[in-house]
Design an enzyme around this catalytic site. Structure first.
Site, PDB file in Angstrom:
ATOM      1  N   LYS A 121      49.196  18.201  67.637  1.00  0.00           N
ATOM      2  CA  LYS A 121      48.150  17.350  68.617  1.00  0.00           C
ATOM      3  C   LYS A 121      48.609  16.496  69.309  1.00  0.00           C
ATOM      4  O   LYS A 121      48.297  16.417  70.548  1.00  0.00           O
ATOM      5  CB  LYS A 121      47.225  16.688  67.759  1.00  0.00           C
ATOM      6  N   ARG A 170      36.955  13.728  63.086  1.00  0.00           N
ATOM      7  CA  ARG A 170      37.432  14.334  61.915  1.00  0.00           C
ATOM      8  C   ARG A 170      36.239  14.547  60.796  1.00  0.00           C
ATOM      9  O   ARG A 170      36.852  15.232  59.819  1.00  0.00           O
ATOM     10  CB  ARG A 170      38.523  13.406  61.367  1.00  0.00           C
ATOM     11  N   ARG A 221      59.744  16.434  61.382  1.00  0.00           N
ATOM     12  CA  ARG A 221      59.350  15.424  62.199  1.00  0.00           C
ATOM     13  C   ARG A 221      60.233  14.130  61.461  1.00  0.00           C
ATOM     14  O   ARG A 221      60.789  13.286  62.230  1.00  0.00           O
ATOM     15  CB  ARG A 221      57.936  15.298  62.131  1.00  0.00           C
ATOM     16  N   ARG A 231      56.664   7.539  59.408  1.00  0.00           N
ATOM     17  CA  ARG A 231      55.294   7.042  59.043  1.00  0.00           C
ATOM     18  C   ARG A 231      55.300   7.116  57.398  1.00  0.00           C
ATOM     19  O   ARG A 231      55.808   8.065  56.926  1.00  0.00           O
ATOM     20  CB  ARG A 231      54.486   8.267  59.869  1.00  0.00           C
ATOM     21  N   ARG A 288      46.425  14.694  52.888  1.00  0.00           N
ATOM     22  CA  ARG A 288      45.979  14.819  54.402  1.00  0.00           C
ATOM     23  C   ARG A 288      45.536  16.290  54.669  1.00  0.00           C
ATOM     24  O   ARG A 288      44.484  16.431  55.417  1.00  0.00           O
ATOM     25  CB  ARG A 288      47.234  14.470  55.605  1.00  0.00           C
TER      26      ARG A 288
HETATM   27  P1  ADP Z   1      47.778  13.558  61.409  1.00  0.00           P
HETATM   28  O1  ADP Z   1      46.900  14.260  62.320  1.00  0.00           O
HETATM   29  O2  ADP Z   1      49.239  13.865  61.681  1.00  0.00           O
HETATM   30  O3  ADP Z   1      47.230  13.428  59.942  1.00  0.00           O
HETATM   31  P2  ADP Z   1      47.127  10.713  62.659  1.00  0.00           P
HETATM   32  O4  ADP Z   1      47.805   9.941  63.249  1.00  0.00           O
HETATM   33  O5  ADP Z   1      45.710  11.237  63.365  1.00  0.00           O
HETATM   34  O6  ADP Z   1      47.764  11.890  61.705  1.00  0.00           O
HETATM   35  O7  ADP Z   1      46.246  10.009  61.131  1.00  0.00           O
HETATM   36  C1  ADP Z   1      46.985   9.261  60.298  1.00  0.00           C
HETATM   37  C2  ADP Z   1      45.879   8.812  59.318  1.00  0.00           C
HETATM   38  O8  ADP Z   1      45.120   7.730  60.114  1.00  0.00           O
HETATM   39  C3  ADP Z   1      44.872   9.692  58.902  1.00  0.00           C
HETATM   40  O9  ADP Z   1      45.518  10.556  57.531  1.00  0.00           O
HETATM   41  C4  ADP Z   1      43.630   8.777  58.371  1.00  0.00           C
HETATM   42  O10 ADP Z   1      44.003   8.101  57.136  1.00  0.00           O
HETATM   43  C5  ADP Z   1      43.713   7.923  59.461  1.00  0.00           C
HETATM   44  N1  ADP Z   1      42.678   8.189  60.506  1.00  0.00           N
HETATM   45  C6  ADP Z   1      43.224   8.589  61.999  1.00  0.00           C
HETATM   46  N2  ADP Z   1      41.887   9.009  62.696  1.00  0.00           N
HETATM   47  C7  ADP Z   1      40.906   9.205  61.728  1.00  0.00           C
HETATM   48  C8  ADP Z   1      39.751   9.350  61.777  1.00  0.00           C
HETATM   49  N3  ADP Z   1      39.121  10.068  62.859  1.00  0.00           N
HETATM   50  N4  ADP Z   1      38.744   9.141  60.777  1.00  0.00           N
HETATM   51  C9  ADP Z   1      39.153   8.733  59.619  1.00  0.00           C
HETATM   52  N5  ADP Z   1      40.283   8.601  59.625  1.00  0.00           N
HETATM   53  C10 ADP Z   1      41.310   8.523  60.441  1.00  0.00           C
END
Ligand code: ADP
Length: 197
Positions: free
Chosen positions: A13, A88, A127, A139, A150
């Site tokens: 993404k 999400r 990654r 991370r 996740r």
């Molecule tokens: P990825 O898509 O690789 O899992 P992100 O960087 O988008 O990683 O998100 C990392 C973490 O941030 C998620 O696992 C969650 O804990 C939190 N997070 C990010 N966006 C949201 C969201 N829209 N709602 C709830 N938690 C979020």
């Protein structure tokens, strides 16, 4: 242009959102990046989010919805934006729909990056290896246990959004198993069909 990039962790993404930034000169709004910045800066949201993120769970909807709404109100989002990592949950999607209506914005498309589950863990491991090789910081949620959580959260809470947007005829499905350039090309060609401006 206003877009959502949707897909499981490791689907690419962020990479594709970045390509869209270059192509359309509109900002990428990554809720994950915003939260990581909040954690790094020790803000109230960051303090609340850190442990949740490290467990691989989702931060509460109201926290995220406010954060996104405030960000969309900024000047640089007037011409459009690319949402990466938001919404999400169905509750977040409903909040976004209401937010867009209230602000007078129209969503152009929801791009779903489809990737086989078996490829996702490998991508996360790559990654991590690439980041370490480049001397960067990994991370704290990119480890096998948290990554599994996740993926689980994605399946339970985010996948239902696909039907939400399919019903609204806004979903564009893209084969995310291809190389980055091929994926970017497919997105560009799909967008010419759905976006008028
Ligand atoms: P990825 O898509 O690789 O899992 P992100 O960087 O988008 O990683 O998100 C990392 C973490 O941030 C998620 O696992 C969650 O804990 C939190 N997070 C990010 N966006 C949201 C969201 N829209 N709602 C709830 N938690 C979020």
């Amino acid at each position: 242009m206003r877009l959502i990039v949707l897909g499981p962790p490791g689907a690419g993404k962020g990479t594709q959102a970045q390509r869209l930034v270059e192509r359309h000169s509109i900002p990428q709004l990554s809720t994950g990046e915003m939260l990581r910045a909040a954690v790094a800066n020790g803000t109230e949201i960051g303090r609340e989010a850190k442990a949740i993120m490290d467990r691989g769970e989702l931060v509460p909807d109201d926290v995220i919805n406010h954060m996104v709404s405030d960000r969309i109100d900024q000047e640089d989002c007037r011409r459009g934006f690319i949402l990466d990592g938001f919404p999400r949950t169905v509750a977040q999607a409903e909040a976004l729909t209401a937010m867009m209506e209230q602000k007078g914005f129209k969503l152009d498309a929801v791009i779903e990056l489809k990737v086989d589950p078996s490829a996702l863990i490998e991508r996360m491991e790559k990654r991590v290896a690439d980041t370490l090789a480049a001397g960067g910081m990994v991370r704290s949620d990119d480890n096998p246990d948290t990554f599994a959580r996740r993926l689980d959260e994605y399946r339970q809470k985010t996948e239902p959004l696909l039907n939400y947007y399919r019903r609204r005829e806004e979903l564009v499905e893209i084969d995310g198993m291809q190389g980055m350039d091929a994926v970017a090309r497919d997105i560009a060609s799909a967008l010419t069909k759905v976006v008028s401006d």
